[in-house]
Design a protein around this motif. Structure first.
Motif: not given
Lengths: 293, 385, 332
Positions: B179, B181, B186, B206-208, B219, B221-222
């Motif tokens: 998402y 930020n 949010q 969860v990545q912002a 992100q 890769l994660a």
């Protein structure tokens, strides 16, 4: 795991190279005239817009002609800045000049929207989305171009400053403009040249990063902040400092986002920055007596 | 010239020096003149100016249509525009106050951003002016103000529809979330989380990011390392484009679904080939074969040659038409009368959808799920809640 | 300058400031529309912020870019304390106290930093605070912000808030002059003009710098409270790191180290863009150019211009004792 690590570091270095290019511009102008140009990031944006919005989209120029023409236009613009912003304020307090660059930044961002419209522009550049495989990781070829360009600019700058008459005149002007003028150096012209060169550096950065994302009026804002952070991290006024600071900041961001938290990445990166300054108040390569009145 | 202050004739310096002294010149309140004024509060300068441009375009077409037919009860409509700088509460409060008290508009289109509409909720009640906003955060209509009307799909509904689709139709088991930020991202991701929880799914990662994030390698890769089947992303058009493009470059296998950004032109332009396969929950795609949409495309191209309508121009065109319809039905041309009539609308055929008011102020209730193929978003499912 | 002369100027100035405030309170609602009254209210809050910045930047010569962070800390603390059931005065005192404490926590470790290093450090701090306001959703409600804050029930009542803000700003203004004219002011000027010499004559520079940071932050916190009272809504967007540059510009455009400059700078920076709205999408571009022009023509700030005009008028009548408070040619 190692492969991922290499990938993260490579990307960090590549992103950091863009910071370093902008940081070099800060450093040059600071060394020459003791002015922090907060509009440096907006010159990146301006270079990208001139190149993409005018030369590529309107005139359909071939890529290399595009680059050269854009650098000439921005070089002239930079010299005009020296004449229009710096000269009238050269005897004013330093903060006044800084605020003038803030006004310039506001004007440039809004003028860009008026000229090129609010929609982001796309630019394929020479390589488009070509990617290469390196140590088992995948990376945009454009990133390698940026790293190469940074290395080339460092080399050119070194030769220019150390081994040419112009470079000596620039250094003399930077050290003591008044004395340099008395020695017969045309300082006004030299300062205009430094502004032109610093602007071209920023514009080159814009040309290089445009294919990676897009061109928009606000693209300079965050670049400005991070390049300023890189300059400080490396040590204000130090050319190797700008390089190392830029690359280091890029890697901190990339690794911090992957290994710690993407949500708190700004907190982490700028927290590290504050921590470094606590232990080394002059940055990595800075000299303690750097501050000028 | 919109402002009653005629500074334009003075030189800049003079204007500057006299600005504080010129205060008495500011007093003049607009006379209750013949035309009916409606206002647009949107970002007209700065980085979000594109949205403001679309708002203006959409509204202008609707207003021109009604003015060409002789206006409403013989009165022409005059559009007043104020820049609210997007997600800027101070500027948005100033913009709306200017439109309401200085320009004396009877209804508002916008503000478009959640932090732009929220500070204005009490002011709209005070000035008694209805505002038709496209801000999708659930919090907007949770304020319970009778003056705020939402003309887009509430994220609380949209996110749930999307989650239902990816978990039931696509059978995603391991889901990652991304998402932007901001207020928009949010609150969007919060409803996605709630909707997943309802189905006993826990997001694996969860990545912002922010609007300034230009490289998503770490992100992506994660997500890959977490082994997700797909990611649900709530973000703006530009980050959506970069995420899709860079995922393609990194050769990831997981699916990408998200809010309406993943079907919009800016996204498609930035993502290139990476757009293919991306899914979105939204309200509008210009390639919808529906004849209303096709007629609208022609109308828009006639007004803005070489241009094609997208979501925001279309939604705010509908918003302006809703206001016009309310004025035609109302017994008087005033903010209060328009507000009352808007609440009586149950089935208004717009271009995006059929609008109908419900107690909380939401006027849109259906969405479409699209999937990009060959660079064009295609409708896979139309859902009415 | 003798203490007597100072006291006299102070008393005269107090009368002048209070009279101006009352006059504004009486006249502005008569002549200004609701909208311009609101702009006036925002202007007063900005004056407060710039007055605060003046302590550390104008008097201390320390380039702090953290004013927006103290603004935010004050606003959020006040809001959260009020939400926790505390009465308004207690919440207000708590908010100011916390802002001041954070100011001390920032001022102490950054003592060794100079010039741009301090500027970046404080800017980094401002950015971190903004990110925390966005990310710490459990406490701050995240980017959506906090709605319907009761305050003193005057949110959106632009005319009544005008009186409240005028009173607060008048006091803050006089307090600044009083501090600058008092014994502390002497040390402040010594610090700014020659830190080494000041240290040599026994001024505890570190303590002084921290004190300036603390007062600066307290003013920022107070401005935050005022914003909550006026708007009844806060979100991290109000306190974004970019906004800190506006306050810097206001301080410099107005004239560093001058309370009058703070007021003039804030008025220029807040009112002029609103007046330029008729230029549609051009107005911020024009305003940016205007800032450059003002700086070019009045590098010592607007207050410098006003003072020199006043002085040249007075010089005709009698010789004029120079006031140190409102007159600085050199910036930090």
């Amino acid at each position: 795991m190692l492969q991922t690590f290499i990938q993260i570091v490579l990307v960090g270095l590549a992103v950091g190279a863009a910071y370093a290019l902008v940081a070099l511009g800060y450093t040059l102008i600071w060394n020459a005239v003791s002015l922090v140009n907060f509009a440096q990031g907006d010159l990146v944006m301006l270079g990208a817009f001139v190149s993409v919005g005018w030369l590529a989209n309107r005139l359909g120029m071939p890529l290399w002609l595009n680059l050269v023409t854009m650098l000439v236009i921005l070089g002239i613009f930079g010299a005009a800045l020296a004449w229009g912003i710096y000269h009238p304020l050269r005897n004013a307090p330093q903060l006044s000049a800084i605020v003038a660059t803030l006004g310039l930044s506001m004007a440039l961002q809004n003028i860009a929207v008026i000229i090129w419209g609010p929609q982001p522009l796309n630019f394929a550049g020479a390589l488009g989305t070509t990617s290469v495989h390196l140590f088992g990781s995948t990376i945009y070829a454009q990133y390698l171009v940026i790293l190469a360009a940074l290395a080339a600019m460092m080399a050119i700058q070194h030769v220019l400053f150390q081994h040419t008459g112009l470079g000596r005149a620039m250094r003399a002007t930077a050290q003591d403009a008044e004395a340099a003028r008395l020695m017969g150096i045309p300082t006004a012209r030299i300062i205009a040249f430094i502004f032109a060169y610093a602007t071209m550096l920023a514009a080159l950065a814009g040309w290089l990063i445009a294919p990676l994302s897009y061109v928009s009026s606000d693209m300079g804002v965050n670049l400005s902040l991070r390049a300023f952070a890189a300059t400080i991290l490396g040590g204000f006024g130090s050319i190797p400092g700008a390089l190392v600071g830029g690359l280091a900041f890029g890697v901190i961001e990339s690794a911090g986002s992957f290994y710690i938290s993407s949500e708190y990445i700004d907190v982490i990166a700028f927290g590290v920055l504050i921590a470094v300054l606590m232990f080394r108040p002059q940055g990595i390569f800075g000299e303690l007596e750097l501050e000028r009145p | 010239m919109v402002s009653p202050v005629h500074v334009s004739r003075r030189s800049l310096i003079q204007a500057l020096a006299l600005a504080p002294l010129a205060a008495p010149a500011i007093i003049g309140r607009a006379h209750a003149a013949d035309p009916i004024r409606i206002g647009i509060s949107g970002p007209m300068t700065g980085q979000f100016a594109q949205n403001g441009q679309w708002m203006k375009n959409g509204v202008a077409i609707a207003v021109k249509q009604v003015n060409d037919k002789g206006g409403i009860k013989g009165r022409m409509i005059d559009v007043r525009i104020a820049d609210d700088l997007g997600p800027n509460p101070t500027a948005a409060a100033n913009a709306v106050t200017k439109l309401a008290t200085q320009d004396e508009v009877v209804a508002l289109v916008g503000p478009h951003y959640t932090p732009g509409i929220l500070p204005n909720v009490p002011l709209l009640g005070k000035y008694k002016i209805p505002a038709l906003t496209g801000a999708t955060g659930p919090v907007v209509t949770q304020q319970g103000s009778p003056w705020v009307f939402r003309v887009r799909l509430n994220d609380a509904i949209g996110a749930d529809l999307l989650v239902k689709y990816v978990t039931e139709d696509l059978q995603w088991k391991k889901i990652g979330l991304g998402y932007v930020n901001t207020a928009f991202g949010q609150s969007g991701i919060a409803v996605v989380k709630a909707s997943l929880a309802k189905r006993n799914v826990e997001p694996v990662l969860v990545q912002a990011h922010t609007d300034a994030t230009k490289d998503y390698t770490s992100q992506i890769l994660a997500f890959q390392q977490a082994g997700v089947d797909g990611i649900i992303v709530w973000t703006d058009d530009q980050p959506a484009g970069l995420i899709a493009k860079q995922s393609k470059t990194l050769g990831v296998k997981f699916g990408i679904a998200g809010n309406t950004a993943f079907s919009q032109p800016i996204f498609l332009g930035l993502a290139g080939e990476g757009a293919d396969g991306c899914m979105a929950i939204g309200e509008f795609v210009k390639d919808n074969p529906d004849q209303r949409v096709q007629a609208w495309k022609k109308l828009y191209a006639a007004a803005y040659p070489g241009d094609e309508p997208e979501l925001y121009a279309t939604v705010y065109h509908d918003a302006a038409r809703l206001i016009i319809a309310a004025m035609e039905r109302a017994d008087a041309i005033s903010g209060e009368a328009i507000q009352k009539t808007l609440t009586e609308i149950r089935d208004f055929q717009g271009i995006v959808t059929r609008y109908g008011w419900t107690d909380n102020g939401d006027m849109t209730h259906s969405g479409i799920i699209t999937r990009v193929a060959g660079g064009k978003p295609e409708i896979v499912k139309v859902i009415t809640s | 300058m003798s203490a007597d002369a100072n006291a006299l100027t102070m008393r005269a100035l107090a009368v002048l400031v209070i009279a101006t405030a009352i006059l504004c309170g009486l006249l502005l609602p008569r002549f200004l529309s609701v909208y311009y009254l609101q702009v006036a209210d925002v202007t007063l809050i900005n004056i407060l912020l710039v007055l605060g910045l003046n302590f550390i930047l104008g008097f201390g010569g320390q380039m702090s870019l953290a004013q927006c962070a103290f603004f935010g800390i004050g606003a959020y603390t006040f809001t959260l304390l009020q939400a926790a059931g505390m009465p308004v005065p207690v919440a207000a005192v708590g908010a100011i106290a916390l802002s001041a404490a954070v100011g001390m926590a920032l001022g102490w470790p950054t003592l060794r930093l100079k010039g741009h290093y301090l500027a970046l450090c404080t800017l980094a701090f401002a950015l971190i605070v903004e990110r925390l306001l966005v990310n710490w959703e459990g406490l701050t409600n995240g980017a959506n912000g906090i709605t319907a804050i009761p305050g003193i029930g005057l949110a959106g009542e632009n005319d009544k808030m005008l009186w409240v803000l005028l009173a607060i700003v008048a006091i803050a203004y006089l307090l600044q002059v009083w501090i600058a004219n008092g014994p502390l002011g002497l040390r402040i000027r010594a610090l700014r003009d020659d830190p080494l010499a000041a240290q040599a004559v026994g001024v505890d520079i570190s303590r002084l710098k921290i004190m300036l940071f603390v007062i600066s932050a307290a003013y920022g916190g107070l401005a935050g409270i005022c914003y909550v009272l006026l708007r009844g809504y806060i979100s991290p967007d109000v306190f974004s790191w970019q906004s800190t540059f506006s306050y810097l510009a206001m301080a410099v455009v107005g004239g560093l180290g001058s309370p009058l400059g703070a007021a003039l700078g804030a008025i220029l920076y807040t009112f002029v863009p609103e007046l330029l709205r008729f230029m549609q999408e051009y107005y911020f571009a024009v305003f940016g150019v205007m800032v450059i022009l003002v700086i070019t023509f009045f590098p010592a700030g607007l207050s410098g211009m006003v003072i020199s005009v006043v002085r040249s008028l007075r010089r005709r009548e009698k010789s004029f004792a120079r006031s140190d408070v409102t007159h600085h040619e050199r910036a930090a």
